[in-house]
Design a protein around this motif. Structure first.
Motif, PDB file in Angstrom:
ATOM      1  N   HIS A  99      64.406  82.840 -51.838  1.00  0.00           N
ATOM      2  CA  HIS A  99      64.472  83.172 -53.267  1.00  0.00           C
ATOM      3  C   HIS A  99      65.892  83.596 -53.665  1.00  0.00           C
ATOM      4  O   HIS A  99      66.361  83.254 -54.749  1.00  0.00           O
ATOM      5  CB  HIS A  99      63.516  84.322 -53.592  1.00  0.00           C
ATOM      6  N   TYR A 112      64.025  91.109 -52.036  1.00  0.00           N
ATOM      7  CA  TYR A 112      63.617  90.037 -51.125  1.00  0.00           C
ATOM      8  C   TYR A 112      63.896  90.394 -49.659  1.00  0.00           C
ATOM      9  O   TYR A 112      64.839  91.112 -49.353  1.00  0.00           O
ATOM     10  CB  TYR A 112      64.339  88.738 -51.486  1.00  0.00           C
ATOM     11  N   CYS A 113      63.067  89.832 -48.752  1.00  0.00           N
ATOM     12  CA  CYS A 113      63.255  90.082 -47.318  1.00  0.00           C
ATOM     13  C   CYS A 113      64.519  89.362 -46.839  1.00  0.00           C
ATOM     14  O   CYS A 113      64.920  88.345 -47.427  1.00  0.00           O
ATOM     15  CB  CYS A 113      62.089  89.524 -46.499  1.00  0.00           C
ATOM     16  N   ASN A 127      57.300  77.531 -50.184  1.00  0.00           N
ATOM     17  CA  ASN A 127      57.484  78.143 -48.864  1.00  0.00           C
ATOM     18  C   ASN A 127      56.194  78.059 -48.042  1.00  0.00           C
ATOM     19  O   ASN A 127      56.029  78.780 -47.067  1.00  0.00           O
ATOM     20  CB  ASN A 127      58.024  79.577 -48.961  1.00  0.00           C
ATOM     21  N   CYS A 150      60.338  81.568 -45.803  1.00  0.00           N
ATOM     22  CA  CYS A 150      59.681  82.861 -45.992  1.00  0.00           C
ATOM     23  C   CYS A 150      59.530  83.477 -44.601  1.00  0.00           C
ATOM     24  O   CYS A 150      58.476  83.416 -43.974  1.00  0.00           O
ATOM     25  CB  CYS A 150      58.308  82.681 -46.640  1.00  0.00           C
ATOM     26  N   PRO A 151      60.634  84.056 -44.043  1.00  0.00           N
ATOM     27  CA  PRO A 151      60.576  84.572 -42.670  1.00  0.00           C
ATOM     28  C   PRO A 151      59.427  85.558 -42.459  1.00  0.00           C
ATOM     29  O   PRO A 151      58.792  85.561 -41.401  1.00  0.00           O
ATOM     30  CB  PRO A 151      61.929  85.269 -42.493  1.00  0.00           C
ATOM     31  N   THR A 152      59.137  86.363 -43.462  1.00  0.00           N
ATOM     32  CA  THR A 152      58.083  87.376 -43.290  1.00  0.00           C
ATOM     33  C   THR A 152      56.715  86.729 -43.163  1.00  0.00           C
ATOM     34  O   THR A 152      55.939  87.040 -42.251  1.00  0.00           O
ATOM     35  CB  THR A 152      58.122  88.356 -44.478  1.00  0.00           C
ATOM     36  N   GLY A 153      56.417  85.802 -44.064  1.00  0.00           N
ATOM     37  CA  GLY A 153      55.114  85.134 -44.023  1.00  0.00           C
ATOM     38  C   GLY A 153      54.975  84.243 -42.805  1.00  0.00           C
ATOM     39  O   GLY A 153      53.885  84.099 -42.238  1.00  0.00           O
ATOM     40  N   CYS A 179      56.458  86.539 -55.173  1.00  0.00           N
ATOM     41  CA  CYS A 179      57.643  87.334 -54.829  1.00  0.00           C
ATOM     42  C   CYS A 179      58.712  87.253 -55.907  1.00  0.00           C
ATOM     43  O   CYS A 179      59.581  88.103 -55.984  1.00  0.00           O
ATOM     44  CB  CYS A 179      58.182  86.901 -53.468  1.00  0.00           C
ATOM     45  N   GLY A 236      53.675  84.477 -50.105  1.00  0.00           N
ATOM     46  CA  GLY A 236      54.539  85.492 -49.510  1.00  0.00           C
ATOM     47  C   GLY A 236      54.143  86.904 -49.937  1.00  0.00           C
ATOM     48  O   GLY A 236      53.888  87.774 -49.109  1.00  0.00           O
ATOM     49  N   MET A 237      54.069  87.103 -51.228  1.00  0.00           N
ATOM     50  CA  MET A 237      53.914  88.474 -51.750  1.00  0.00           C
ATOM     51  C   MET A 237      52.676  89.192 -51.220  1.00  0.00           C
ATOM     52  O   MET A 237      52.714  90.381 -50.927  1.00  0.00           O
ATOM     53  CB  MET A 237      53.857  88.461 -53.272  1.00  0.00           C
TER      54      MET A 237
HETATM   55  S1  SF4 Z   1      57.470  87.693 -48.312  1.00  0.00           S
HETATM   56 FE1  SF4 Z   1      58.502  85.711 -48.040  1.00  0.00          FE
HETATM   57  S2  SF4 Z   1      58.865  84.895 -50.117  1.00  0.00           S
HETATM   58 FE2  SF4 Z   1      58.415  87.094 -50.285  1.00  0.00          FE
HETATM   59  S3  SF4 Z   1      60.404  88.123 -50.281  1.00  0.00           S
HETATM   60 FE3  SF4 Z   1      59.661  88.109 -48.170  1.00  0.00          FE
HETATM   61  S4  SF4 Z   1      60.508  86.256 -47.266  1.00  0.00           S
HETATM   62 FE4  SF4 Z   1      60.682  86.043 -49.491  1.00  0.00          FE
END
Ligand code: SF4
Ligand SMILES: Cc1ncc(C[n+]2csc(CCOP(=O)(O)OP(=O)(O)O)c2C)c(N)n1
Length: 479
Positions: free
Chosen positions: A34, A28-29, A132, A223-226, A62, A136-137
Motif C-alpha cells: 500500500h 501499514y506493516c 494482495n 501483504c507480508p503480515t497476511g 487496510c 489484510g485488515m
Molecule cells: S495487513 Fe497486509 S495489507 Fe494490511 S497493512 Fe499489513 S501488510 Fe499491508
C-alpha cells in the motif's frame, strides 16, 4: 533536468494516524505494498497538477485511512461502495478527479457488483485495485483472489476449487465489458515493475483528466503480515506464485475512446428535489408530534469504547421516546476497524419531524471514557451539558459555556454487582437531567431486553442514575 528527492506535496507533512504523530510513519506493516502505491499516486497527482481537484475515496480494508495521508479531497466509503460514492462525486463535480482505491476483499467480494456496474456504465473514474490475494485488515481471511492451495485463516488447509472456487481475475473479467477504456495489471515485485505501475497509474489519471471514461489499474501487492512472510520473501512470492495466475499486462486500451461531453446537471433547490422524487412538500412538515410544542429538542451524543453499551443506551432512549409519540432519530457510528475503536451514537428527540439525524452541536454529551470527552466536548453547544463517567475520566478540561456533571457510572454499576449496567446508570442520569423520556417507558424496554438475568440490576442501575442527578438543582436542558 534535475532529480529532486522529496516527499510528494500531495502527502500531508505528518501522518497523525501513526503512533508517533510527529513522525512520517504510516499505519501499514513493513513491506506492505500500500505504501508504494500511495507514493506512486501522490507523485502522479503532483506531476499532473491535479491536487486541487482530486477526491480520494477510500473504502474499508487496510487502505481505510487514506485521508490521513493524501492532502486532497477525501471521502471514506462503506465496504465495497467506493465506486458508487465515486460515481456520485464525479457526476456532481464533473471536473473533479476521483480515485477509487480498493482492496481485493473490498472490490471483488462485498463490492463485486458495485465495480461491475460502474465499469459497465463507463464512469469516468480512476480505480486503483490492490490485489494482495487476502483480507489484510481483518487478519488474513480468504479473498476472491486467493490462490488455489493458498493457506489463509479461513482456508487453513489451502483454497480448494471444489469448495471455494477459483481465484477471480478482475482485470480479465472487466475487460470483457464494452465501456472501460483502460485496464492494466501491474506488480510490485521489483523496481522495474514498480516503474511500470507508476506509468499505468499516470495513464489511468490522464484518461480521467481527458474525460475518456473508466480506467482501472490492478496491482499485485505484497501483504507480508497476511502471507506470514517477511518483506523480501513476499516480493518473491508475487513472482513465484501470483504471476502465473494473474499475468500482468494491458487488458484493455481503447485508443479510439473520445473525450465524453460533460453534461451539466440541473441544480435543484430543496422543494424541486422533493417534487422530483415524488415527495410533495406538505404544509404539515413541521407539525408537532403528540407531545406538544413546548417539548424542547434534545440532540445527544453518547460515546465510549466499543462494548460499553453506548449504542444500546441511545437505542433505549430513542425507542422509549418514540413510544411516547415523539419524533426520534438514532444514528450509530463506530470506527471502520474490526476492534479497539470507539463507538458513539447520535440521538435526536423532538416534537417535530427531523431533517437530519446527524448531531453536530449536542445539547448533551455522555462521555463514558477519556477519548470521547476529548473528542466531543468541544462540540457541545453553549448552555449544553457534559455528563461523564468519573470512574474513568480523570483529565477534564471543558469549555466555559458547558456544565460538567461527573458521575461514577462504572463504580456505581460495580457496586450493584455488574459492570455491564454502567450504560443504564447513564440512562437514569440522562432521563433525570433532561426529562427526555419517562422512566416508566424505559423500564418497559428494560423488562423486554433478552438478558433476563440483568433485568434486576438494570432497574436498580436506572434508579441509581436518577438518584445521582436528583441531588442536583433542577436545570433546563434542550433547546
Ligand atoms: S495487513 Fe497486509 S495489507 Fe494490511 S497493512 Fe499489513 S501488510 Fe499491508
Ligand atoms: C460491511 C462490512 N463488512 C465487513 C467488514 C470487516 N472488514 C474490514 S476490512 C475487510 C477486508 C478487507 O480486505 P481487502 O479489501 O482485501 O483489503 P486489505 O485489508 O487486504 O488491504 C473486512 C471484511 C466491515 N468493516 N464492514
Amino acid at each position: 533536468m534535475k532529480d529532486v528527492y522529496k516527499k510528494p506535496d500531495s502527502f500531508y507533512e505528518f501522518f497523525t494516524r501513526s503512533a508517533a504523530p510527529d513522525k512520517e510513519a504510516t499505519h501499514y506493516c513493513p513491506g506492505c505494498g500500500h505504501g508504494n502505491i500511495h507514493k506512486l499516486i501522490a507523485e502522479a497527482i503532483d506531476d499532473l497538477d491535479i491536487a486541487e481537484r482530486t477526491v480520494f475515496v477510500s473504502p474499508v480494508g487496510c487502505s481505510v485511512f487514506g485521508y490521513y495521508y493524501f492532502k486532497v479531497g477525501n471521502v471514506q466509503a462503506a465496504h465495497g461502495r467506493a465506486p458508487a460514492v465515486a460515481t456520485a462525486i464525479k457526476r456532481a463535480l464533473p471536473h473533479s478527479i476521483v480515485i477509487s482505491y480498493q482492496g481485493d476483499g473490498d472490490l471483488a467480494a462485498i463490492g463485486g457488483n458495485n465495480i461491475l456496474q460502474a465499469a459497465n456504465r463507463g464512469e469516468s473514474l480512476t480505480v486503483i485495485f490492490i490485489n494482495n490475494a487476502i483480507y489484510g485488515m481483518t487478519g488474513g481471511q480468504m479473498a476472491p483472489t486467493t490462490l488455489i492451495d493458498q493457506k489463509t485463516t479461513t482456508t487453513p488447509y489451502g483454497r480448494h476449487s471444489s469448495n471455494e472456487g477459483y481465484p477471480m481475475r478482475v482485470s480479465e473479467l472487466l475487460s470483457t465489458l464494452q465501456a472501460p477504456v483502460y485496464i492494466e495489471r501491474c506488480t510490485l515485485e521489483d523496481s522495474k515493475n514498480i516503474m511500470k505501475t507508476r506509468k499505468a497509474i499516470r495513464q489511468a489519471l490522464q484518461n480521467q483528466i481527458d474525460n475518456k471514461g473508466f480506467s482501472l489499474v490492478e496491482v499485485l501487492s505484497p501483504c507480508p503480515t497476511g502471507w506470514k512472510l517477511d518483506p523480501l520473501e513476499s516480493r518473491e512470492w508475487i513472482t513465484k506464485s501470483m504471476l502465473s495466475v494473474f499475468p500482468p499486462g494491458v487488458y484493455k486500451k481503447r485508443d479510439d475512446a473520445e473525450a465524453r461531453p460533460i453534461v451539466p446537471h440541473p441544480k435543484l433547490n430543496a422543494e424541486e428535489i422533493l417534487n422530483a422524487i415524488g415527495v410533495a412538500k406538505k404544509e404539515d412538515s413541521l407539525e408537532t408530534g403528540s407531545v406538544g410544542s413546548d417539548f424542547p429538542t434534545h440532540e445527544l451524543i453518547l460515546a465510549g469504547f466499543g462494548g460499553q453499551g453506548v449504542l444500546l443506551l441511545g437505542q433505549l432512549i430513542a425507542k422509549s421516546s418514540m413510544m411516547e409519540g415523539k419524533y426520534v432519530a438514532w444514528l450509530p457510528s463506530y470506527g471502520p476497524e474490526m476492534r479497539g475503536g470507539t463507538a458513539n451514537c447520535h440521538v435526536v428527540v423532538t416534537n417535530h419531524r427531523i431533517g437530519s439525524p446527524l448531531v453536530t452541536n449536542p445539547t448533551l454529551l455522555v462521555a463514558m471514557n477519556q477519548p470521547s470527552l476529548e473528542k466531543f466536548a468541544p462540540q457541545v453547544r453553549p448552555g449544553g451539558f457534559v455528563v461523564y463517567d468519573s470512574s474513568f475520566v480523570k483529565d477534564v478540561t471543558l469549555p466555559d459555556h458547558v456544565t460538567a456533571i461527573p458521575i461514577p457510572f462504572s463504580d456505581i454499576a460495580n457496586k450493584l454487582g455488574n459492570a455491564k449496567v454502567a450504560n443504564i446508570v447513564a440512562a437514569g442520569a440522562v432521563i433525570a437531567l433532561t426529562g427526555i423520556t419517562e422512566t416508566k417507558s424505559l423500564m418497559k424496554l428494560i423488562n423486554a431486553l433478552p438478558k433476563k438475568e440483568l433485568i434486576e440490576a438494570n432497574l436498580k442501575a436506572l434508579e441509581a442514575g436518577r438518584e445521582a442527578i436528583a441531588s442536583r438543582e433542577k436545570q433546563t436542558v434542550g433547546v
